[in-house]
Design an enzyme around this catalytic site. Structure first.
Site, PDB file in Angstrom:
ATOM      1  N   GLU A 282       0.841  -1.205   0.000  1.00 38.41           N
ATOM      2  CA  GLU A 282       0.000   0.000   0.000  1.00 38.41           C
ATOM      3  C   GLU A 282       0.874   1.253   0.000  1.00 38.41           C
ATOM      4  O   GLU A 282       0.543   2.257  -0.631  1.00 38.41           O
ATOM      5  CB  GLU A 282      -0.937   0.028   1.205  1.00 38.41           C
ATOM      6  CG  GLU A 282      -1.947  -1.101   1.234  1.00 38.41           C
ATOM      7  CD  GLU A 282      -2.792  -1.196  -0.023  1.00 38.41           C
ATOM      8  OE1 GLU A 282      -3.218  -0.148  -0.545  1.00 38.41           O
ATOM      9  OE2 GLU A 282      -3.012  -2.319  -0.506  1.00 38.41           O
ATOM     10  N   TRP A 285       1.753   1.815  -3.413  1.00 38.53           N
ATOM     11  CA  TRP A 285       0.669   2.497  -4.165  1.00 38.53           C
ATOM     12  C   TRP A 285       0.829   4.015  -4.031  1.00 38.53           C
ATOM     13  O   TRP A 285       0.643   4.773  -4.979  1.00 38.53           O
ATOM     14  CB  TRP A 285      -0.713   2.117  -3.609  1.00 38.53           C
ATOM     15  CG  TRP A 285      -1.378   0.956  -4.284  1.00 38.53           C
ATOM     16  CD1 TRP A 285      -1.517  -0.290  -3.750  1.00 38.53           C
ATOM     17  CD2 TRP A 285      -2.004   0.922  -5.583  1.00 38.53           C
ATOM     18  NE1 TRP A 285      -2.189  -1.096  -4.651  1.00 38.53           N
ATOM     19  CE2 TRP A 285      -2.498  -0.374  -5.770  1.00 38.53           C
ATOM     20  CE3 TRP A 285      -2.190   1.868  -6.595  1.00 38.53           C
ATOM     21  CZ2 TRP A 285      -3.168  -0.762  -6.926  1.00 38.53           C
ATOM     22  CZ3 TRP A 285      -2.855   1.485  -7.752  1.00 38.53           C
ATOM     23  CH2 TRP A 285      -3.328   0.191  -7.909  1.00 38.53           C
ATOM     24  N   TRP A 313     -21.540  13.927 -17.924  1.00 34.65           N
ATOM     25  CA  TRP A 313     -21.853  13.791 -16.493  1.00 34.65           C
ATOM     26  C   TRP A 313     -23.220  14.397 -16.197  1.00 34.65           C
ATOM     27  O   TRP A 313     -23.731  15.222 -16.964  1.00 34.65           O
ATOM     28  CB  TRP A 313     -20.779  14.464 -15.636  1.00 34.65           C
ATOM     29  CG  TRP A 313     -19.406  13.881 -15.809  1.00 34.65           C
ATOM     30  CD1 TRP A 313     -18.352  14.451 -16.457  1.00 34.65           C
ATOM     31  CD2 TRP A 313     -18.934  12.610 -15.325  1.00 34.65           C
ATOM     32  NE1 TRP A 313     -17.247  13.629 -16.402  1.00 34.65           N
ATOM     33  CE2 TRP A 313     -17.580  12.493 -15.707  1.00 34.65           C
ATOM     34  CE3 TRP A 313     -19.506  11.565 -14.600  1.00 34.65           C
ATOM     35  CZ2 TRP A 313     -16.804  11.380 -15.407  1.00 34.65           C
ATOM     36  CZ3 TRP A 313     -18.736  10.454 -14.286  1.00 34.65           C
ATOM     37  CH2 TRP A 313     -17.404  10.371 -14.687  1.00 34.65           C
ATOM     38  N   ASN A 348     -10.471   2.944   3.588  1.00 27.20           N
ATOM     39  CA  ASN A 348     -10.188   2.816   2.146  1.00 27.20           C
ATOM     40  C   ASN A 348     -11.273   2.067   1.384  1.00 27.20           C
ATOM     41  O   ASN A 348     -11.681   2.481   0.296  1.00 27.20           O
ATOM     42  CB  ASN A 348      -8.841   2.137   1.936  1.00 27.20           C
ATOM     43  CG  ASN A 348      -8.505   2.012   0.465  1.00 27.20           C
ATOM     44  OD1 ASN A 348      -8.425   3.006  -0.239  1.00 27.20           O
ATOM     45  ND2 ASN A 348      -8.364   0.788  -0.015  1.00 27.20           N
ATOM     46  N   TRP A 366     -16.237  12.868 -11.458  1.00 29.78           N
ATOM     47  CA  TRP A 366     -15.297  12.488 -10.398  1.00 29.78           C
ATOM     48  C   TRP A 366     -14.563  13.686  -9.821  1.00 29.78           C
ATOM     49  O   TRP A 366     -14.165  13.682  -8.663  1.00 29.78           O
ATOM     50  CB  TRP A 366     -14.290  11.446 -10.898  1.00 29.78           C
ATOM     51  CG  TRP A 366     -13.424  11.869 -12.059  1.00 29.78           C
ATOM     52  CD1 TRP A 366     -13.671  11.652 -13.383  1.00 29.78           C
ATOM     53  CD2 TRP A 366     -12.169  12.583 -12.015  1.00 29.78           C
ATOM     54  NE1 TRP A 366     -12.666  12.177 -14.156  1.00 29.78           N
ATOM     55  CE2 TRP A 366     -11.727  12.746 -13.340  1.00 29.78           C
ATOM     56  CE3 TRP A 366     -11.394  13.081 -10.981  1.00 29.78           C
ATOM     57  CZ2 TRP A 366     -10.536  13.405 -13.669  1.00 29.78           C
ATOM     58  CZ3 TRP A 366     -10.197  13.745 -11.304  1.00 29.78           C
ATOM     59  CH2 TRP A 366      -9.784  13.900 -12.638  1.00 29.78           C
ATOM     60  N   TRP A 389      -9.614   8.566  -6.987  1.00 30.19           N
ATOM     61  CA  TRP A 389     -10.836   8.967  -7.703  1.00 30.19           C
ATOM     62  C   TRP A 389     -10.835   8.469  -9.142  1.00 30.19           C
ATOM     63  O   TRP A 389     -11.834   7.972  -9.642  1.00 30.19           O
ATOM     64  CB  TRP A 389     -11.038  10.490  -7.631  1.00 30.19           C
ATOM     65  CG  TRP A 389     -11.777  10.823  -6.379  1.00 30.19           C
ATOM     66  CD1 TRP A 389     -11.230  11.213  -5.188  1.00 30.19           C
ATOM     67  CD2 TRP A 389     -13.186  10.679  -6.158  1.00 30.19           C
ATOM     68  NE1 TRP A 389     -12.222  11.338  -4.255  1.00 30.19           N
ATOM     69  CE2 TRP A 389     -13.431  11.029  -4.815  1.00 30.19           C
ATOM     70  CE3 TRP A 389     -14.262  10.312  -6.958  1.00 30.19           C
ATOM     71  CZ2 TRP A 389     -14.712  11.004  -4.256  1.00 30.19           C
ATOM     72  CZ3 TRP A 389     -15.549  10.294  -6.402  1.00 30.19           C
ATOM     73  CH2 TRP A 389     -15.754  10.629  -5.069  1.00 30.19           C
TER      74      TRP A 389
HETATM   75  C1  LIG Z   1     -11.397   7.805  -3.773  1.00 30.18           C
HETATM   76  C2  LIG Z   1     -10.159   7.669  -2.929  1.00 30.18           C
HETATM   77  C3  LIG Z   1      -9.520   8.812  -2.450  1.00 30.18           C
HETATM   78  C4  LIG Z   1      -8.362   8.694  -1.677  1.00 30.18           C
HETATM   79  N1  LIG Z   1      -7.754   9.834  -1.224  1.00 30.18           N
HETATM   80  C5  LIG Z   1      -6.609   9.747  -0.515  1.00 30.18           C
HETATM   81  C6  LIG Z   1      -5.939  10.915  -0.054  1.00 30.18           C
HETATM   82  O1  LIG Z   1      -6.359  12.044  -0.323  1.00 30.18           O
HETATM   83  N2  LIG Z   1      -4.813  10.751   0.698  1.00 30.18           N
HETATM   84  C7  LIG Z   1      -4.309   9.523   1.016  1.00 30.18           C
HETATM   85  O2  LIG Z   1      -3.284   9.437   1.712  1.00 30.18           O
HETATM   86  N3  LIG Z   1      -4.904   8.406   0.561  1.00 30.18           N
HETATM   87  C8  LIG Z   1      -6.033   8.479  -0.179  1.00 30.18           C
HETATM   88  N4  LIG Z   1      -6.651   7.337  -0.604  1.00 30.18           N
HETATM   89  C9  LIG Z   1      -5.996   6.036  -0.346  1.00 30.18           C
HETATM   90  C10 LIG Z   1      -6.404   5.320   0.954  1.00 30.18           C
HETATM   91  O3  LIG Z   1      -7.785   5.297   1.081  1.00 30.18           O
HETATM   92  C11 LIG Z   1      -5.797   5.937   2.207  1.00 30.18           C
HETATM   93  O4  LIG Z   1      -4.422   6.158   2.043  1.00 30.18           O
HETATM   94  C12 LIG Z   1      -5.980   5.007   3.414  1.00 30.18           C
HETATM   95  O5  LIG Z   1      -7.334   4.755   3.631  1.00 30.18           O
HETATM   96  C13 LIG Z   1      -5.373   5.646   4.649  1.00 30.18           C
HETATM   97  O6  LIG Z   1      -5.593   4.870   5.787  1.00 30.18           O
HETATM   98  P1  LIG Z   1      -4.389   4.191   6.549  1.00 30.18           P
HETATM   99  O7  LIG Z   1      -3.342   5.198   6.811  1.00 30.18           O
HETATM  100  O8  LIG Z   1      -4.953   3.472   7.714  1.00 30.18           O
HETATM  101  O9  LIG Z   1      -3.863   3.185   5.454  1.00 30.18           O
HETATM  102  P2  LIG Z   1      -3.046   1.822   5.545  1.00 30.18           P
HETATM  103  O10 LIG Z   1      -3.941   0.774   4.998  1.00 30.18           O
HETATM  104  O11 LIG Z   1      -2.454   1.613   6.873  1.00 30.18           O
HETATM  105  O12 LIG Z   1      -1.888   2.036   4.463  1.00 30.18           O
HETATM  106  C14 LIG Z   1      -0.624   2.631   4.810  1.00 30.18           C
HETATM  107  C15 LIG Z   1      -0.358   3.838   3.957  1.00 30.18           C
HETATM  108  O13 LIG Z   1      -0.261   3.485   2.586  1.00 30.18           O
HETATM  109  C16 LIG Z   1      -0.794   4.529   1.774  1.00 30.18           C
HETATM  110  N5  LIG Z   1      -1.936   3.990   1.032  1.00 30.18           N
HETATM  111  C17 LIG Z   1      -2.797   3.032   1.417  1.00 30.18           C
HETATM  112  N6  LIG Z   1      -3.686   2.761   0.449  1.00 30.18           N
HETATM  113  C18 LIG Z   1      -3.403   3.594  -0.558  1.00 30.18           C
HETATM  114  C19 LIG Z   1      -3.960   3.814  -1.842  1.00 30.18           C
HETATM  115  N7  LIG Z   1      -4.995   3.104  -2.295  1.00 30.18           N
HETATM  116  N8  LIG Z   1      -3.436   4.775  -2.632  1.00 30.18           N
HETATM  117  C20 LIG Z   1      -2.366   5.497  -2.217  1.00 30.18           C
HETATM  118  N9  LIG Z   1      -1.786   5.328  -1.005  1.00 30.18           N
HETATM  119  C21 LIG Z   1      -2.296   4.392  -0.193  1.00 30.18           C
HETATM  120  C22 LIG Z   1      -1.238   5.631   2.706  1.00 30.18           C
HETATM  121  O14 LIG Z   1      -0.207   6.586   2.803  1.00 30.18           O
HETATM  122  C23 LIG Z   1      -1.452   4.897   4.015  1.00 30.18           C
HETATM  123  O15 LIG Z   1      -1.323   5.704   5.157  1.00 30.18           O
HETATM  124  C24 LIG Z   1      -7.823   7.416  -1.386  1.00 30.18           C
HETATM  125  C25 LIG Z   1      -8.479   6.281  -1.879  1.00 30.18           C
HETATM  126  C26 LIG Z   1      -9.631   6.405  -2.630  1.00 30.18           C
HETATM  127  C27 LIG Z   1     -10.313   5.172  -3.135  1.00 30.18           C
END
Ligand SMILES: Cc1cc2nc3c(=O)[nH]c(=O)nc-3n(C[C@H](O)[C@H](O)[C@H](O)COP(=O)(O)OP(=O)(O)OC[C@H]3O[C@@H](n4cnc5c(N)ncnc54)[C@H](O)[C@@H]3O)c2cc1C
Length: 484
Positions: A282, A285, A313, A348, A366, A389
């Site tokens: 992640e 990602w 849209w 997420n 979006w 998004w």
């Molecule tokens: C529509 C949408 C919008 C999002 N907007 C953001 C945003 O503005 N900022 C943001 O940091 N994340 C965003 N995410 C990704 C993700 O949802 C969050 O990073 C995650 O929920 C953060 O929770 P956590 O720190 O407990 O993640 P964990 O599951 O603990 O993951 C660890 C770290 O990995 C990174 N990460 C995890 N999943 C993703 C992902 N899919 N894409 C990119 N990085 C990821 C984050 O930095 C996160 O803190 C978005 C996802 C979606 C579907």
């Protein structure tokens, strides 16, 4: 030599690359933060992200004070106030970590030019991501647009040269003078002003900021939930993820430290290996989306896949407002939107579902969802938010195919089978049994105060498929015409 370190999205002392490099070059220094008046006008102190930032700044100020150093908090445009300060203090080197966004890069170029005119040199390093966007290229020299091969290349880059975090705080020799006490007062004033709603978004239950909080979160996660991450990460009612996203956003912890400590924990605890490995993916990602933004800055505003720029849209204001307020009549979607409003954060899995609902079920652009998330999220980050998004809208790099449309009821039943998450955030549905909680309109009357669905999912699915198909066909006809 005297130096300044300009703190931005790197609000920590440990493992801060530009700050460490400055330590090697100067004898005396001053830490500076600029409250950029233009940014503050766009993101006032009542917004979750700004409040979190201010909280992190207060913590940084405290951490530095404990080492006998005072932060100078300036207010204004960085390209004006930084050269003024550098000149008045006879500073010859100003350091900062490179901005991860195109807008930030443009501002930094202006600041650099102004500093040079004022007689100061600059020291800029990449720190926000572990591997730089230019370090990973496809065989033909391009940028990866699919995550899996990027991930493989990312880990190759890591194994070739592991980017380990510095274990101890390393600061330049001695502080330059003492910053005015007005700095703390300025932050406290802004925080107090931000607690007045004044029509802006206020999330009452925000996480706490600061480097110590981030370090504790990482340790707690790696010792506990990380082992079950591969299983629990999709269950929004379980506290199964790290919640480090706001900290990574503002750099109260470095991504290097997260990866390094994650790998160490996986080595020490074989039972946690699978969970940690998924979690590290992640973090990759996050690096992937930053690379996409760096290579394709047009994604901020337009679809990564140009064929979807022609999507027609739906401008349904009422539906958009219902989505924002968590009153769509789909409990899993509403729970997510209410969690966002109350805490500035959303799980997420639920982010994916609410984004799919907005773009596919409501067929709303979006970019409107992206904007709302950016304003409401405490971790709002241009690269990851845009990537998420465009993924959900099927317009992005590694997007889900447009014909795969989340069913909001089935998603709720699968990931929140007992309805605990919905009950937590949608109190109107508290009394419903698990069997009805994700489709409360079925098998009885709706509980008082909860709306019926604002759209029929089956109809909306057909409408979205047709709209996406039309956009693709239009684009392919236009391509054929232009190649004749
Ligand atoms: C529509 C949408 C919008 C999002 N907007 C953001 C945003 O503005 N900022 C943001 O940091 N994340 C965003 N995410 C990704 C993700 O949802 C969050 O990073 C995650 O929920 C953060 O929770 P956590 O720190 O407990 O993640 P964990 O599951 O603990 O993951 C660890 C770290 O990995 C990174 N990460 C995890 N999943 C993703 C992902 N899919 N894409 C990119 N990085 C990821 C984050 O930095 C996160 O803190 C978005 C996802 C979606 C579907």
């Amino acid at each position: 030599m005297r130096g300044l370190h300009w703190f931005r999205n790197d609000l920590r002392l440990r493992d801060n690359r530009a700050l460490e490099a400055l330590s090697d070059r100067v004898e005396a220094w001053l830490p500076v933060f600029v409250l950029d008046t233009e940014l503050l006008a766009r993101h006032p102190a009542s917004r979750p992200r700004t409040r979190f930032l201010l909280d992190c700044l207060v913590a940084l100020e405290r951490d530095l004070a404990a080492r006998g150093v005072a932060v100078q908090v300036l207010e204004g445009r960085p390209e004006r106030v930084l050269p003024e300060l550098a000149r008045s203090l006879r500073v010859s080197l100003v350091s900062w970590n490179r901005s991860p966004t195109p807008l930030g890069e443009r501002r930094d170029a202006r600041v650099e030019a102004a500093l040079r005119r004022a007689g100061a040199d600059v020291l800029v390093l990449r720190d926000h991501t572990i591997v730089g966007p230019d370090e990973i290229r496809t065989k033909t020299g391009g940028c990866y647009s699919v995550y899996t091969p990027y991930r493989k290349a990312w880990w190759r880059a890591w194994h070739d040269a592991p980017r380990l975090a510095t274990p101890r705080v390393r600061l330049p020799g001695k502080p330059i003078g003492a910053a005015p006490a007005a700095s703390s007062a300025k932050l406290a004033g802004l925080l107090a002003a931000g607690s007045d709603p004044g029509g802006a978004i206020v999330a009452p239950r925000l996480p706490r900021g600061g480097e110590a909080v981030a370090a504790r979160r990482l340790a707690r996660f790696l010792e506990g939930p990380a082992a079950r991450y591969a299983v629990d990460r999709d269950r929004p009612e379980v506290d199964g993820t790290s919640r480090l996203s706001p900290h990574l956003r503002f750099g109260t912890i470095s991504a290097r430290r997260c990866v390094g400590e994650g790998l160490e924990r996986a080595k020490a605890e074989p039972a946690a290996r699978a969970g940690i490995s998924k979690w590290l993916d992640e973090l990759v990602w996050r690096e992937f989306y930053h690379a996409v933004l760096a290579h394709s800055p047009h994604v901020l505003g337009r679809s990564f896949r140009p064929e979807y720029d022609a999507l027609e849209w739906n401008d349904d204001e009422e539906a958009f407002e219902a989505w924002k307020a968590g009153r769509t009549g789909y409990p899993f979607v509403d729970a997510g939107m209410r969690q966002l409003a109350a805490t500035g954060w959303m799980h997420n899995r639920v982010r994916m579902v609410v984004a799919s609902f907005l773009t596919k079920d409501l067929l709303i652009d979006w970019r409107r969802g992206e904007r709302h998330f950016f304003d409401a999220l405490v971790d709002g980050d241009p690269a990851s938010n845009n990537g998420g998004w465009q993924w959900a809208a099927s317009t992005g790099t590694d997007a889900q195919p447009y014909f795969r449309i989340f069913n909001p009821v089935a998603q709720g039943e699968r990931w929140d089978p007992d309805g605990r998450y919905v009950r937590q955030w949608v109190p109107e549905l508290k009394g419903l049994p698990a069997g009805r909680i994700h489709a409360p309109w079925e098998g009885g009357t709706l509980p008082p105060g909860y709306p019926p669905p604002i759209v029929d999912h089956a109809m909306a699915r057909t409408r979205a498929l047709a709209a996406y198909r039309r956009a693709r066909q239009g684009a392919s006809r236009a391509r054929t015409r232009s190649s004749r």
